[in-house]
Design a protein around this motif. Structure first.
Motif, PDB file in Angstrom:
ATOM      1  N   TRP A 164     -40.150 -18.262 -69.153  1.00 41.77           N
ATOM      2  CA  TRP A 164     -38.854 -17.916 -69.735  1.00 41.77           C
ATOM      3  C   TRP A 164     -38.328 -16.620 -69.145  1.00 41.77           C
ATOM      4  CZ3 TRP A 164     -36.606 -13.872 -72.335  1.00 41.77           C
ATOM      5  CH2 TRP A 164     -35.295 -14.113 -72.776  1.00 41.77           C
ATOM      6  N   ASN A 167     -37.141 -17.201 -65.472  1.00 37.12           N
ATOM      7  CA  ASN A 167     -35.865 -17.906 -65.385  1.00 37.12           C
ATOM      8  C   ASN A 167     -34.713 -17.061 -65.908  1.00 37.12           C
ATOM      9  OD1 ASN A 167     -36.612 -20.357 -64.154  1.00 37.12           O
ATOM     10  ND2 ASN A 167     -37.359 -21.184 -66.089  1.00 37.12           N
ATOM     11  N   ARG A 168     -34.951 -16.311 -66.980  1.00 39.96           N
ATOM     12  CA  ARG A 168     -33.883 -15.474 -67.516  1.00 39.96           C
ATOM     13  C   ARG A 168     -33.491 -14.380 -66.523  1.00 39.96           C
ATOM     14  NH1 ARG A 168     -30.322 -13.295 -67.566  1.00 39.96           N
ATOM     15  NH2 ARG A 168     -29.255 -11.935 -69.069  1.00 39.96           N
ATOM     16  N   ARG A 171     -31.593 -15.563 -63.487  1.00 43.34           N
ATOM     17  CA  ARG A 171     -30.185 -15.866 -63.764  1.00 43.34           C
ATOM     18  C   ARG A 171     -29.293 -14.660 -63.550  1.00 43.34           C
ATOM     19  NH1 ARG A 171     -31.037 -17.968 -68.594  1.00 43.34           N
ATOM     20  NH2 ARG A 171     -29.981 -16.429 -69.897  1.00 43.34           N
ATOM     21  N   THR A 231     -38.114 -12.657 -58.026  1.00 43.31           N
ATOM     22  CA  THR A 231     -37.031 -13.641 -58.008  1.00 43.31           C
ATOM     23  C   THR A 231     -35.867 -13.212 -57.123  1.00 43.31           C
ATOM     24  OG1 THR A 231     -36.002 -12.654 -59.971  1.00 43.31           O
ATOM     25  CG2 THR A 231     -37.594 -14.441 -60.336  1.00 43.31           C
ATOM     26  N   TRP A 295     -44.045 -17.784 -60.355  1.00 38.73           N
ATOM     27  CA  TRP A 295     -42.709 -18.106 -59.841  1.00 38.73           C
ATOM     28  C   TRP A 295     -42.794 -19.183 -58.766  1.00 38.73           C
ATOM     29  CZ3 TRP A 295     -38.011 -18.422 -61.123  1.00 38.73           C
ATOM     30  CH2 TRP A 295     -36.957 -18.383 -60.208  1.00 38.73           C
ATOM     31  N   ARG A 299     -41.007 -22.828 -59.253  1.00 40.52           N
ATOM     32  CA  ARG A 299     -40.032 -23.368 -58.291  1.00 40.52           C
ATOM     33  C   ARG A 299     -40.493 -24.708 -57.730  1.00 40.52           C
ATOM     34  NH1 ARG A 299     -38.433 -19.019 -53.925  1.00 40.52           N
ATOM     35  NH2 ARG A 299     -36.746 -20.515 -53.552  1.00 40.52           N
ATOM     36  N   GLY A 303     -38.318 -25.597 -61.672  1.00 44.46           N
ATOM     37  CA  GLY A 303     -37.895 -24.511 -62.534  1.00 44.46           C
ATOM     38  C   GLY A 303     -38.085 -24.732 -64.016  1.00 44.46           C
TER      39      GLY A 303
END
Length: 327
Positions: A164, A167-168, A171, A231, A295, A299, A303
């Motif tokens: 989480w 991904n957050r 973004r 990321t 990560w 990926r 994701g």
């Protein structure tokens, strides 16, 4: 070594299976068949919760078993009793949750534990893990290794905490970063847990060991900044005081994974003494390595991390985050 995995297709079990295969061990995976076993493992199918579900284990001998079960202790009882005469050692992946709450900073394996029974059915998590420990001890005695893990992270994670955050932060934009930035975190990479467990089995260790990184191994700042670096995100970490987070009605731990504010809960989650495991060879890789590996795995699967149906979803709703940042 001939290793039997009870489970072995998800998260901790899969990491242990892969680590054993990399060592050239002979690995047998006993599971329900819902997920594919690691390539190279021998497969046996069965359902521990069903009548006659252990039939595939009625024959065979192994040097060691690793059991990651976290539900009814009676399932551990039944498998341990069945295997006791044909297996050298039994490693049960338990949890530091077996200690009575709260646990002060520096708590070790000598701390009081919750009540539990190997004969229990479905019970709360702490009691389930303690019951599983007692089941392993009852069947194997000092041949039982109790791996009392802390917060486990890394590839294959099916709880969703580190995925989480990755991904957050990937973004981008303003990110609510729970302070203080230097607040200590204790967790363990699943690969380090797997390696230590296999080493311990090979060395003939038994009894309880708390397994998590040493105090101060990481911090909230180190973790979230590693997520931003790995990321390649342009995310802006906005460090927010615990008081402001509480005033916004945001729940620690679940809505902001890993994080709990300073105090009793934090001391319990992130204040363990792990001197016994360190003396027995525990080695913990840097936070950045764990984040990078997670990560890369995330990926590789598009994701979206797998999620255990028996665990609540984690993470903060974007609207709630925006309102907290605006407030």
């Amino acid at each position: 070594m001939r290793l039997l995995l009870l489970g072995g297709t998800e998260f901790v079990g899969r990491a242990v299976a892969e680590a054993a295969l990399e060592r050239g061990w002979e690995v047998t995976v006993f599971h329900r068949g819902t997920h594919a076993a690691p390539p190279g493992a021998r497969v046996l199918h069965g359902d521990r919760t069903a009548e006659g579900g252990l039939a595939a284990l009625a024959e065979g001998a192994w040097d060691a078993v690793v059991d990651t079960w976290s539900a009814a202790p009676s399932a551990v009882r039944d498998s341990a009793r069945l295997l006791a005469g044909r297996v050298g050692r039994y490693a049960y992946v338990s949890s530091r949750s077996v200690y009575g709450y709260p646990t002060p900073v520096g708590t070790d394996e000598s701390a009081p534990v919750v009540d539990g029974s190997p004969d229990d059915g479905e019970v709360p998590y702490a009691e389930a893990k303690r019951g599983g420990e007692l089941a392993a001890l009852d069947a194997f005695g000092d041949r039982a290794l109790l791996v009392r893990a802390g917060l486990i992270v890394g590839r294959y994670e099916n709880i969703g905490r580190l995925p989480w955050w990755l991904n957050r932060i990937a973004r981008g934009g303003p990110v609510l970063a729970p302070g203080p930035r230097d607040l200590a975190l204790q967790f363990i990479d699943v690969r380090d847990l797997a390696d230590w467990t296999l080493d311990a089995l090979a060395a003939g260790l038994g009894g309880p060991y708390d397994l998590v990184a040493p105090p101060g191994h990481s911090s909230t700042g180190e973790l979230l900044e590693a997520c931003a670096a790995i990321t390649g995100s342009d995310a802006e970490l906005r460090w927010t005081a615990p008081e402001a987070i509480a005033a916004a009605g945001i729940e620690p731990w679940t809505q902001l994974p890993f994080w709990v504010p300073p105090g009793e809960f934090h001391d319990t989650m992130h204040g363990a003494s792990v001197g016994k495991a360190l003396a027995a060879g525990l080695r913990c890789r840097p936070t950045a390595d764990t984040v990078a590996d997670t990560w890369a795995w995330l990926r590789s699967i598009g994701g979206v991390a797998p999620h255990r149906p028996d665990r609540p979803a984690v993470g903060l709703d974007p609207q709630a985050e925006a309102e907290a940042l605006a407030g």
